[in-house]
Scaffold this motif. Sequence first.
Motif, PDB file in Angstrom:
ATOM      1  N   TRP A 289      -8.414 -25.780  -7.377  1.00 42.60           N
ATOM      2  CA  TRP A 289      -9.687 -24.654  -6.504  1.00 42.60           C
ATOM      3  C   TRP A 289     -11.244 -25.276  -6.281  1.00 42.60           C
ATOM      4  O   TRP A 289     -11.999 -24.824  -5.812  1.00 42.60           O
ATOM      5  CB  TRP A 289     -10.267 -23.788  -8.359  1.00 42.60           C
ATOM      6  CG  TRP A 289     -10.204 -24.610  -9.769  1.00 42.60           C
ATOM      7  CD1 TRP A 289      -9.331 -25.396 -10.065  1.00 42.60           C
ATOM      8  CD2 TRP A 289     -11.627 -24.538  -9.588  1.00 42.60           C
ATOM      9  NE1 TRP A 289     -10.414 -25.614 -11.498  1.00 42.60           N
ATOM     10  CE2 TRP A 289     -11.722 -25.563 -10.956  1.00 42.60           C
ATOM     11  CE3 TRP A 289     -12.935 -23.970  -9.179  1.00 42.60           C
ATOM     12  CZ2 TRP A 289     -13.189 -25.911 -12.015  1.00 42.60           C
ATOM     13  CZ3 TRP A 289     -14.199 -24.601 -10.474  1.00 42.60           C
ATOM     14  CH2 TRP A 289     -14.227 -25.237 -11.259  1.00 42.60           C
ATOM     15  N   THR A 290     -10.903 -26.334  -6.813  1.00 44.62           N
ATOM     16  CA  THR A 290     -11.765 -27.290  -6.608  1.00 44.62           C
ATOM     17  C   THR A 290     -12.342 -27.660  -5.125  1.00 44.62           C
ATOM     18  O   THR A 290     -13.720 -28.110  -4.780  1.00 44.62           O
ATOM     19  CB  THR A 290     -12.463 -28.478  -7.694  1.00 44.62           C
ATOM     20  OG1 THR A 290     -11.451 -29.106  -7.734  1.00 44.62           O
ATOM     21  CG2 THR A 290     -13.144 -28.438  -9.037  1.00 44.62           C
ATOM     22  N   ASP A 291     -10.816 -27.975  -4.661  1.00 43.78           N
ATOM     23  CA  ASP A 291     -10.875 -28.145  -2.766  1.00 43.78           C
ATOM     24  C   ASP A 291     -11.515 -26.820  -2.716  1.00 43.78           C
ATOM     25  O   ASP A 291     -12.098 -26.670  -1.236  1.00 43.78           O
ATOM     26  CB  ASP A 291      -9.946 -28.490  -2.669  1.00 43.78           C
ATOM     27  CG  ASP A 291      -9.286 -29.491  -3.220  1.00 43.78           C
ATOM     28  OD1 ASP A 291     -10.216 -31.248  -3.710  1.00 43.78           O
ATOM     29  OD2 ASP A 291      -8.112 -29.907  -2.988  1.00 43.78           O
ATOM     30  N   ILE A 292     -11.235 -25.493  -2.789  1.00 46.36           N
ATOM     31  CA  ILE A 292     -11.386 -24.024  -2.631  1.00 46.36           C
ATOM     32  C   ILE A 292     -13.399 -24.003  -2.279  1.00 46.36           C
ATOM     33  O   ILE A 292     -13.578 -24.171  -0.709  1.00 46.36           O
ATOM     34  CB  ILE A 292     -11.509 -22.788  -3.375  1.00 46.36           C
ATOM     35  CG1 ILE A 292      -9.199 -22.394  -2.798  1.00 46.36           C
ATOM     36  CG2 ILE A 292     -11.344 -21.615  -2.696  1.00 46.36           C
ATOM     37  CD1 ILE A 292      -8.959 -22.075  -3.906  1.00 46.36           C
ATOM     38  N   LEU A 293     -13.582 -24.518  -3.208  1.00 50.53           N
ATOM     39  CA  LEU A 293     -15.031 -24.541  -3.565  1.00 50.53           C
ATOM     40  C   LEU A 293     -16.063 -25.516  -2.454  1.00 50.53           C
ATOM     41  O   LEU A 293     -17.202 -25.015  -1.639  1.00 50.53           O
ATOM     42  CB  LEU A 293     -15.449 -24.535  -5.108  1.00 50.53           C
ATOM     43  CG  LEU A 293     -14.841 -23.493  -6.284  1.00 50.53           C
ATOM     44  CD1 LEU A 293     -15.673 -23.918  -7.434  1.00 50.53           C
ATOM     45  CD2 LEU A 293     -15.826 -22.476  -5.542  1.00 50.53           C
ATOM     46  N   ALA A 294     -15.298 -26.618  -2.199  1.00 50.84           N
ATOM     47  CA  ALA A 294     -15.887 -27.761  -1.601  1.00 50.84           C
ATOM     48  C   ALA A 294     -15.896 -27.547  -0.399  1.00 50.84           C
ATOM     49  O   ALA A 294     -16.381 -27.970   0.242  1.00 50.84           O
ATOM     50  CB  ALA A 294     -14.999 -29.305  -1.703  1.00 50.84           C
TER      51      ALA A 294
ATOM     52  N   ARG B 152     -19.632 -23.737  -4.854  1.00 47.26           N
ATOM     53  CA  ARG B 152     -20.114 -23.644  -6.784  1.00 47.26           C
ATOM     54  C   ARG B 152     -19.490 -22.326  -6.571  1.00 47.26           C
ATOM     55  O   ARG B 152     -19.597 -21.414  -5.783  1.00 47.26           O
ATOM     56  CB  ARG B 152     -21.659 -23.849  -7.140  1.00 47.26           C
ATOM     57  CG  ARG B 152     -22.577 -23.181  -6.427  1.00 47.26           C
ATOM     58  CD  ARG B 152     -24.003 -22.232  -7.316  1.00 47.26           C
ATOM     59  NE  ARG B 152     -24.791 -21.649  -6.763  1.00 47.26           N
ATOM     60  CZ  ARG B 152     -24.859 -20.404  -7.364  1.00 47.26           C
ATOM     61  NH1 ARG B 152     -23.674 -19.911  -8.110  1.00 47.26           N
ATOM     62  NH2 ARG B 152     -26.036 -19.368  -6.685  1.00 47.26           N
ATOM     63  N   LEU B 153     -18.846 -21.726  -7.449  1.00 44.62           N
ATOM     64  CA  LEU B 153     -18.928 -20.371  -8.483  1.00 44.62           C
ATOM     65  C   LEU B 153     -20.221 -19.658  -8.339  1.00 44.62           C
ATOM     66  O   LEU B 153     -21.054 -19.950  -8.684  1.00 44.62           O
ATOM     67  CB  LEU B 153     -18.215 -20.764  -9.684  1.00 44.62           C
ATOM     68  CG  LEU B 153     -17.014 -21.225 -10.126  1.00 44.62           C
ATOM     69  CD1 LEU B 153     -16.204 -21.671 -11.013  1.00 44.62           C
ATOM     70  CD2 LEU B 153     -15.404 -20.741  -9.093  1.00 44.62           C
ATOM     71  N   GLY B 154     -19.949 -18.518  -7.827  1.00 45.50           N
ATOM     72  CA  GLY B 154     -20.950 -17.636  -8.278  1.00 45.50           C
ATOM     73  C   GLY B 154     -21.106 -16.335  -9.620  1.00 45.50           C
ATOM     74  O   GLY B 154     -20.151 -17.274 -10.323  1.00 45.50           O
ATOM     75  N   LYS B 155     -22.365 -16.242  -9.885  1.00 45.13           N
ATOM     76  CA  LYS B 155     -22.008 -16.069 -11.027  1.00 45.13           C
ATOM     77  C   LYS B 155     -22.023 -14.341 -11.048  1.00 45.13           C
ATOM     78  O   LYS B 155     -22.268 -13.833 -10.304  1.00 45.13           O
ATOM     79  CB  LYS B 155     -24.183 -16.201 -11.937  1.00 45.13           C
ATOM     80  CG  LYS B 155     -24.551 -17.720 -11.320  1.00 45.13           C
ATOM     81  CD  LYS B 155     -24.987 -18.357 -12.011  1.00 45.13           C
ATOM     82  CE  LYS B 155     -26.170 -17.475 -11.483  1.00 45.13           C
ATOM     83  NZ  LYS B 155     -27.517 -17.661 -11.620  1.00 45.13           N
ATOM     84  N   ALA B 156     -21.432 -13.409 -11.487  1.00 41.49           N
ATOM     85  CA  ALA B 156     -21.833 -12.227 -11.698  1.00 41.49           C
ATOM     86  C   ALA B 156     -22.897 -11.647 -12.024  1.00 41.49           C
ATOM     87  O   ALA B 156     -22.928 -10.626 -11.201  1.00 41.49           O
ATOM     88  CB  ALA B 156     -21.404 -12.229 -13.139  1.00 41.49           C
ATOM     89  N   GLU B 157     -23.835 -11.994 -12.352  1.00 40.72           N
ATOM     90  CA  GLU B 157     -25.974 -11.441 -11.805  1.00 40.72           C
ATOM     91  C   GLU B 157     -25.552 -11.515 -10.396  1.00 40.72           C
ATOM     92  O   GLU B 157     -26.893 -10.962  -9.956  1.00 40.72           O
ATOM     93  CB  GLU B 157     -26.492 -12.630 -12.679  1.00 40.72           C
ATOM     94  CG  GLU B 157     -26.609 -12.364 -13.931  1.00 40.72           C
ATOM     95  CD  GLU B 157     -25.528 -13.310 -15.079  1.00 40.72           C
ATOM     96  OE1 GLU B 157     -25.377 -12.597 -16.473  1.00 40.72           O
ATOM     97  OE2 GLU B 157     -25.100 -14.322 -14.550  1.00 40.72           O
ATOM     98  N   ASP B 158     -25.141 -12.679  -9.394  1.00 34.63           N
ATOM     99  CA  ASP B 158     -25.507 -12.446  -7.739  1.00 34.63           C
ATOM    100  C   ASP B 158     -24.520 -10.658  -7.836  1.00 34.63           C
ATOM    101  O   ASP B 158     -25.461 -10.535  -6.342  1.00 34.63           O
ATOM    102  CB  ASP B 158     -24.651 -13.520  -7.727  1.00 34.63           C
ATOM    103  CG  ASP B 158     -24.841 -14.786  -7.921  1.00 34.63           C
ATOM    104  OD1 ASP B 158     -26.009 -14.974  -7.471  1.00 34.63           O
ATOM    105  OD2 ASP B 158     -24.308 -15.564  -8.028  1.00 34.63           O
ATOM    106  N   ILE B 159     -24.039 -10.971  -8.269  1.00 31.43           N
ATOM    107  CA  ILE B 159     -23.338  -9.662  -7.524  1.00 31.43           C
ATOM    108  C   ILE B 159     -24.420  -8.124  -8.053  1.00 31.43           C
ATOM    109  O   ILE B 159     -24.411  -7.470  -7.725  1.00 31.43           O
ATOM    110  CB  ILE B 159     -21.949  -8.958  -8.155  1.00 31.43           C
ATOM    111  CG1 ILE B 159     -20.481 -10.400  -8.280  1.00 31.43           C
ATOM    112  CG2 ILE B 159     -21.194  -8.077  -8.392  1.00 31.43           C
ATOM    113  CD1 ILE B 159     -20.235 -10.630  -6.137  1.00 31.43           C
ATOM    114  N   ALA B 160     -24.022  -8.734  -9.501  1.00 30.69           N
ATOM    115  CA  ALA B 160     -25.278  -7.478 -10.156  1.00 30.69           C
ATOM    116  C   ALA B 160     -26.968  -7.348  -9.000  1.00 30.69           C
ATOM    117  O   ALA B 160     -27.471  -5.621  -8.833  1.00 30.69           O
ATOM    118  CB  ALA B 160     -26.074  -7.942 -11.277  1.00 30.69           C
ATOM    119  N   ALA B 161     -27.540  -8.437  -8.915  1.00 27.11           N
ATOM    120  CA  ALA B 161     -28.569  -8.364  -7.576  1.00 27.11           C
ATOM    121  C   ALA B 161     -28.032  -8.078  -6.679  1.00 27.11           C
ATOM    122  O   ALA B 161     -28.966  -6.835  -6.226  1.00 27.11           O
ATOM    123  CB  ALA B 161     -29.130  -9.186  -7.557  1.00 27.11           C
ATOM    124  N   ALA B 162     -26.696  -7.515  -6.034  1.00 33.98           N
ATOM    125  CA  ALA B 162     -26.875  -6.878  -4.581  1.00 33.98           C
ATOM    126  C   ALA B 162     -26.282  -5.191  -5.376  1.00 33.98           C
ATOM    127  O   ALA B 162     -26.890  -4.583  -4.284  1.00 33.98           O
ATOM    128  CB  ALA B 162     -25.260  -7.603  -4.128  1.00 33.98           C
TER     129      ALA B 162
END
Length: 256
Positions: free
Chosen positions: A210-215, A221-231
């Motif tokens: 999974w770290t290779d996916i993010l790279a 980086r992983l997103g945060k639940a708060e990023d979805i909340a802001a949208a």
Amino acid sequence: MAEGKAGGVALVTGAGDPGGMGAAVARRFAKDGMAVGILDLNGGGAEAVAAEIRAAGGRAIGLAADVSDRAQVRAAVARLRTELGPVHVLVNNAAIEGWCAFEALTDEQWDAQMAVNLKGAFIATQEALPDMQAAGWGRIINISALGGQTGGVMDMTHYNASKGGMIAMTRSLAVGLGRQGITVNSVSPGFIDTPMARRAIEEDLFPMPWTDILAMYPIPRLGKAEDIAAACAFFASEEAGYITAQLLGVNGGATF
């Protein structure tokens, strides 16, 4: 006419997990001045999130319902109307994940994904829509997924198909409801740090580390639940009143 973001009532499905996207959306809506119905199959979890919001000075109630069961959803929406008022904002977030080799996928696994992820959004939208139509103002926000846009991995074909269906439903509803003052948009999360994603990480279900996916992402980086909340908060606002039938990828640039 509904008062919009500052004074309306929102229903967020699948919001009973305190670490999930639904709970983050509910907290953000409450912070923005909305009263919130927290709907989840886990009624205790829904009430716990609602209690947290009330303790912070917001207005919220927990609602126990299986989104694939119309009678349960109808009863939950009726209770929300009685206790907090008519629904003006709906976030269809309830979902189950599924990992299975396509060749081994059963009818039951396929049907379960469609029942919760797609039919659940259909039912909740039908049950909440009359309130928005009566007000001449509404916001419907469907939480889709990156896999619904790109196809994702083959071992999640049933999940990705259900999320692709949500994207198509978003656009169809937007075409018909815009003249009634109701916008319909989709937020498409990428790799977000939620309990669902953590389970996949811990069980090593991805086709590569999974770290290779993010790279590979522009924002690695992983997103945060708060990023979805802001949208969701933006789509629910008066400022987004001329935006409909859109899909907003919150994914660190994983797809454009």
